[in-house]
Design a protein around this motif. Structure first.
Motif, PDB file in Angstrom:
ATOM      1  N   PRO A   1      41.700  37.633  34.548  1.00 18.36           N
ATOM      2  CA  PRO A   1      42.800  37.804  33.596  1.00 18.36           C
ATOM      3  C   PRO A   1      43.707  36.573  33.523  1.00 18.36           C
ATOM      4  CG  PRO A   1      42.531  39.774  34.924  1.00 18.36           C
ATOM      5  CD  PRO A   1      41.664  38.720  35.547  1.00 18.36           C
ATOM      6  N   SER A   2      44.294  36.389  32.348  1.00 14.57           N
ATOM      7  CA  SER A   2      45.158  35.227  32.126  1.00 14.57           C
ATOM      8  C   SER A   2      46.530  35.684  31.648  1.00 14.57           C
ATOM      9  CB  SER A   2      44.507  34.270  31.127  1.00 14.57           C
ATOM     10  OG  SER A   2      44.160  34.935  29.910  1.00 14.57           O
ATOM     11  N   GLU A   3      46.702  35.723  30.329  1.00 12.56           N
ATOM     12  CA  GLU A   3      48.014  36.075  29.762  1.00 12.56           C
ATOM     13  C   GLU A   3      48.162  37.589  29.621  1.00 12.56           C
ATOM     14  OE1 GLU A   3      51.846  35.386  28.114  1.00 12.56           O
ATOM     15  OE2 GLU A   3      50.518  34.384  29.525  1.00 12.56           O
TER      16      GLU A   3
ATOM     17  N   ASN B   1      41.231  38.143  29.037  1.00  6.00           N
ATOM     18  CA  ASN B   1      40.260  38.156  30.126  1.00  6.00           C
ATOM     19  C   ASN B   1      39.299  36.980  29.989  1.00  6.00           C
ATOM     20  OD1 ASN B   1      40.943  40.617  31.613  1.00  6.00           O
ATOM     21  ND2 ASN B   1      40.348  41.701  29.752  1.00  6.00           N
ATOM     22  N   ARG B   2      39.498  35.988  30.841  1.00  4.90           N
ATOM     23  CA  ARG B   2      38.571  34.864  30.875  1.00  4.90           C
ATOM     24  C   ARG B   2      37.261  35.291  31.532  1.00  4.90           C
ATOM     25  NH1 ARG B   2      42.675  30.981  33.880  1.00  4.90           N
ATOM     26  NH2 ARG B   2      43.082  33.024  34.818  1.00  4.90           N
ATOM     27  N   GLY B   3      36.206  34.535  31.272  1.00  2.00           N
ATOM     28  CA  GLY B   3      34.890  34.888  31.799  1.00  2.00           C
ATOM     29  C   GLY B   3      34.134  35.759  30.825  1.00  2.00           C
TER      30      GLY B   3
ATOM     31  N   GLU C   1      34.817  31.974  25.635  1.00  2.00           N
ATOM     32  CA  GLU C   1      34.650  32.458  27.000  1.00  2.00           C
ATOM     33  C   GLU C   1      35.940  32.463  27.800  1.00  2.00           C
ATOM     34  OE1 GLU C   1      32.589  30.793  31.141  1.00  2.00           O
ATOM     35  OE2 GLU C   1      32.386  29.691  29.268  1.00  2.00           O
ATOM     36  N   TRP C   2      36.921  31.633  27.403  1.00  2.00           N
ATOM     37  CA  TRP C   2      38.048  31.364  28.294  1.00  2.00           C
ATOM     38  C   TRP C   2      39.380  31.466  27.562  1.00  2.00           C
ATOM     39  CZ3 TRP C   2      36.562  31.580  33.074  1.00  2.00           C
ATOM     40  CH2 TRP C   2      37.390  31.144  34.113  1.00  2.00           C
ATOM     41  N   PRO C   3      39.774  32.694  27.143  1.00  2.00           N
ATOM     42  CA  PRO C   3      41.090  32.865  26.499  1.00  2.00           C
ATOM     43  C   PRO C   3      42.211  32.652  27.504  1.00  2.00           C
ATOM     44  CG  PRO C   3      40.071  35.000  26.870  1.00  2.00           C
ATOM     45  CD  PRO C   3      39.046  33.969  27.255  1.00  2.00           C
ATOM     46  N   ARG C   4      42.755  31.451  27.507  1.00  2.00           N
ATOM     47  CA  ARG C   4      43.747  31.065  28.517  1.00  2.00           C
ATOM     48  C   ARG C   4      45.121  31.655  28.209  1.00  2.00           C
ATOM     49  NH1 ARG C   4      44.598  26.669  32.156  1.00  2.00           N
ATOM     50  NH2 ARG C   4      46.790  26.721  32.759  1.00  2.00           N
TER      51      ARG C   4
END
Length: 346
Positions: free
Chosen positions: A252-254, A268-270, A295-298
């Motif tokens: 998880p990111s933001e 959710n990254r990955g 793939e990588w929503p930062r």
């Protein structure tokens, strides 16, 4: 630019941190369609990975996520142009988050790297940062030997009014609580700190508009933990849910709450998704999980009727229209090409 259009700024990683960006990018936003029209790089600066605005002045701030960390400030002009106001050392390594207190009097920054700490900077009446007035160092570690070998301050979240300032620390599985002494510009710890389940790796915290509820994402255990802010400024835990229902690596990111307080959003990254949770009960309830196309929503930002997702590794910002009734976002248009984007600022 028409009077109806808006400008957003996009931060990202530059070559100094292994990224492909050149600095802070500006884009014109159409509030009706949500479309972004790139205006180009408006500040050439090293790895401005997180951005913030002053609450009353046309000033933008960025962390420079470097070994010798800095914060930088600019005055915002027409078409999103940025005029430099100066930089200050954060006193630590890899600052990854910053926030301005609601009264506009101070700026706080979280140093993620070695010597993990929270830095405080006074802001003058025009929003220009002065010399650092405090640097509070976190100490300790968690059970993950790779990610939690020492403290890692990941976010600072000021409260409204006299509420506590939260400092989220991934390395020590903790949320530290502070008050700011306005006269000295120093942080006064509130004890005890809030400890998460070991190995959670707390990253970011979102506050509910009601001023009571908070939601904390765990980067290492892919969780969302629901809390309630008590009268004494502590956090009472209601429980924990999974950040994603997808199989595979989930990081998880933001996290943010919709302005109406009905929905929670988690990147959710990955697995490359944004999870949507309803907030009708004590615990968030998953109602949808939407593919972002990368793939990588930062990071992401809710702006009006739209959701803007910065995918760091796919070199794009994806635009979604959010259904106000269901809370579910749907992609619109083509992805906007931006190198190594890590933050979208309304």
């Amino acid at each position: 630019m028409s009077g109806q259009d808006e400008v957003v700024h996009i931060g990202g990683y530059t070559a100094q941190s292994g990224g492909r960006g050149s600095g802070i990018v500006a884009a014109r936003r159409d509030p009706t369609s949500g479309a972004l029209t790139l205006l180009g790089t408006v500040a050439v600066t090293a790895s401005p990975s997180f951005l913030a605005r002053h609450p009353t002045q046309p000033v933008l701030y960025a962390v420079n996520e470097l070994t010798d960390g800095e914060i930088s400030a600019w005055r915002v002009g027409s078409e999103g142009a940025l005029a430099p106001l100066g930089s200050r050392s954060t006193g630590g390594a890899e600052p990854c988050h910053l926030a301005v207190l609601p009264d506009g009097g101070h700026l706080l920054a979280a140093n993620y790297g070695s010597g993990s700490s929270v830095a405080v900077f006074p802001l003058d009446a025009q929003g220009v940062p002065g010399e650092r007035t405090d640097l509070v160092v976190h100490e300790g570690h968690g059970p993950d030997p790779d990610r939690q070998d020492h403290a890692h301050a990941h976010m600072v979240s000021p409260g409204s009014g006299r509420g506590p300032i939260f400092a989220v620390d991934l390395g020590t599985d903790s949320v530290y609580r502070y008050d700011l002494d306005d006269a000295t510009g120093r942080l006064v710890p509130r004890a005890p700190r809030i400890r998460t389940t070991a190995g959670t790796g707390p990253r970011h915290l979102a506050r509910h508009p009601d001023g009571r509820r908070c939601f904390l994402v765990g980067e290492l255990d892919a969780s969302v933990t629901a809390y309630e802010l008590t009268d004494d400024g502590a956090l009472h835990q209601h429980g924990r849910v999974e950040a994603s229902e997808r199989s595979g690596h989930v990081q998880p990111s933001e996290v943010t709450v919709s302005p109406d307080g009905r929905f929670l959003y988690v990147g959710n990254r990955g697995v490359g998704t944004v999870a949507v949770f309803a907030l009708a009960g004590d615990l968030p309830e998953l109602v949808a999980e939407v593919d972002t196309g990368g793939e990588w929503p930062r990071h992401f930002a809710l702006i009006g009727a739209h959701l803007y997702v910065a995918d760091e590794r796919a070199d794009m910002v994806r635009v979604f229209r959010r259904d106000a009734d269901t809370g579910v976002p749907e992609a619109v248009g083509e992805p906007v090409p931006v190198p190594s984007p890590t933050c979208v600022l309304p």
